[in-house]
Design a protein around this motif. Structure first.
Motif, PDB file in Angstrom:
ATOM      1  N   LYS A   1     -11.811  -4.934  -9.028  1.00 23.40           N
ATOM      2  CA  LYS A   1     -12.133  -6.332  -8.773  1.00 23.40           C
ATOM      3  C   LYS A   1     -11.430  -6.813  -7.505  1.00 23.40           C
ATOM      4  CE  LYS A   1     -13.269  -7.277 -13.392  1.00 23.40           C
ATOM      5  NZ  LYS A   1     -13.022  -7.782 -14.636  1.00 23.40           N
ATOM      6  N   ASP A   2     -12.053  -7.781  -6.855  1.00 23.07           N
ATOM      7  CA  ASP A   2     -11.491  -8.357  -5.647  1.00 23.07           C
ATOM      8  C   ASP A   2     -10.710  -9.615  -6.014  1.00 23.07           C
ATOM      9  OD1 ASP A   2     -10.915  -8.811  -3.019  1.00 23.07           O
ATOM     10  OD2 ASP A   2     -12.876  -9.666  -2.533  1.00 23.07           O
TER      11      ASP A   2
ATOM     12  N   LYS B   1      -9.700 -11.966  -4.158  1.00 26.97           N
ATOM     13  CA  LYS B   1     -10.149 -13.158  -3.439  1.00 26.97           C
ATOM     14  C   LYS B   1     -11.217 -13.932  -4.205  1.00 26.97           C
ATOM     15  CE  LYS B   1      -9.003 -11.475   1.107  1.00 26.97           C
ATOM     16  NZ  LYS B   1      -9.469 -11.169   2.454  1.00 26.97           N
ATOM     17  N   ASP B   2     -11.924 -13.267  -5.106  1.00 26.51           N
ATOM     18  CA  ASP B   2     -12.921 -13.970  -5.922  1.00 26.51           C
ATOM     19  C   ASP B   2     -12.273 -14.940  -6.906  1.00 26.51           C
ATOM     20  OD1 ASP B   2     -14.927 -12.618  -4.647  1.00 26.51           O
ATOM     21  OD2 ASP B   2     -15.093 -11.056  -6.179  1.00 26.51           O
ATOM     22  N   TYR B   3     -11.027 -14.723  -7.234  1.00 28.29           N
ATOM     23  CA  TYR B   3     -10.342 -15.541  -8.233  1.00 28.29           C
ATOM     24  C   TYR B   3      -9.352 -16.531  -7.622  1.00 28.29           C
ATOM     25  CZ  TYR B   3     -12.340 -12.031 -11.224  1.00 28.29           C
ATOM     26  OH  TYR B   3     -13.228 -11.212 -11.860  1.00 28.29           O
TER      27      TYR B   3
ATOM     28  N   GLU C   1     -13.733 -22.067   0.497  1.00 26.26           N
ATOM     29  CA  GLU C   1     -15.101 -21.601   0.245  1.00 26.26           C
ATOM     30  C   GLU C   1     -15.405 -21.572  -1.257  1.00 26.26           C
ATOM     31  OE1 GLU C   1     -12.923 -19.673   2.144  1.00 26.26           O
ATOM     32  OE2 GLU C   1     -13.664 -20.425   4.064  1.00 26.26           O
ATOM     33  N   ASN C   2     -14.460 -21.090  -2.049  1.00 28.17           N
ATOM     34  CA  ASN C   2     -14.680 -21.034  -3.498  1.00 28.17           C
ATOM     35  C   ASN C   2     -14.748 -22.428  -4.109  1.00 28.17           C
ATOM     36  OD1 ASN C   2     -14.799 -18.277  -3.471  1.00 28.17           O
ATOM     37  ND2 ASN C   2     -12.694 -17.972  -4.148  1.00 28.17           N
TER      38      ASN C   2
ATOM     39  N   LYS D   1     -18.200 -23.732  -3.388  1.00 26.15           N
ATOM     40  CA  LYS D   1     -19.179 -23.103  -4.281  1.00 26.15           C
ATOM     41  C   LYS D   1     -19.137 -23.735  -5.674  1.00 26.15           C
ATOM     42  CE  LYS D   1     -19.061 -18.510  -2.229  1.00 26.15           C
ATOM     43  NZ  LYS D   1     -18.677 -17.100  -2.460  1.00 26.15           N
TER      44      LYS D   1
END
Length: 78
Positions: A54-55, A57-59, A64-65, A68
């Protein structure tokens, strides 16, 4: 890896239960080794196994997040 983690968890938990229910001179050591096994071996292995592909940066809460998330909330309200 999954079965190794399960085996180590059951061994640590079994050690804790054995130390708790069996009255002997080394019962406190069994409890201690069981707790140490959980926190120093089982939990880090489990965390690595679950996060290895898992990355991060997605969490993370980046600009940007957050944008979104706001867009998704607006779409759900409509």
């Amino acid at each position: 890896m999954k079965y190794l983690i399960l085996f180590l968890f059951l061994a640590s938990f079994g050690s804790i239960l054995t130390g708790y229910f069996v009255e002997s001179e080394y019962s406190q050591k069994l409890i201690g080794f069981g707790v140490m096994g959980l926190f120093f071996i089982v939990f880090p292995l489990f965390s690595y196994y679950r996060w290895k592909d898992k990355d991060v940066k997605d969490y993370m809460l980046t600009k940007e997040n957050l944008d979104k998330m706001r867009e998704n909330q607006k779409e759900k309200k409509i």
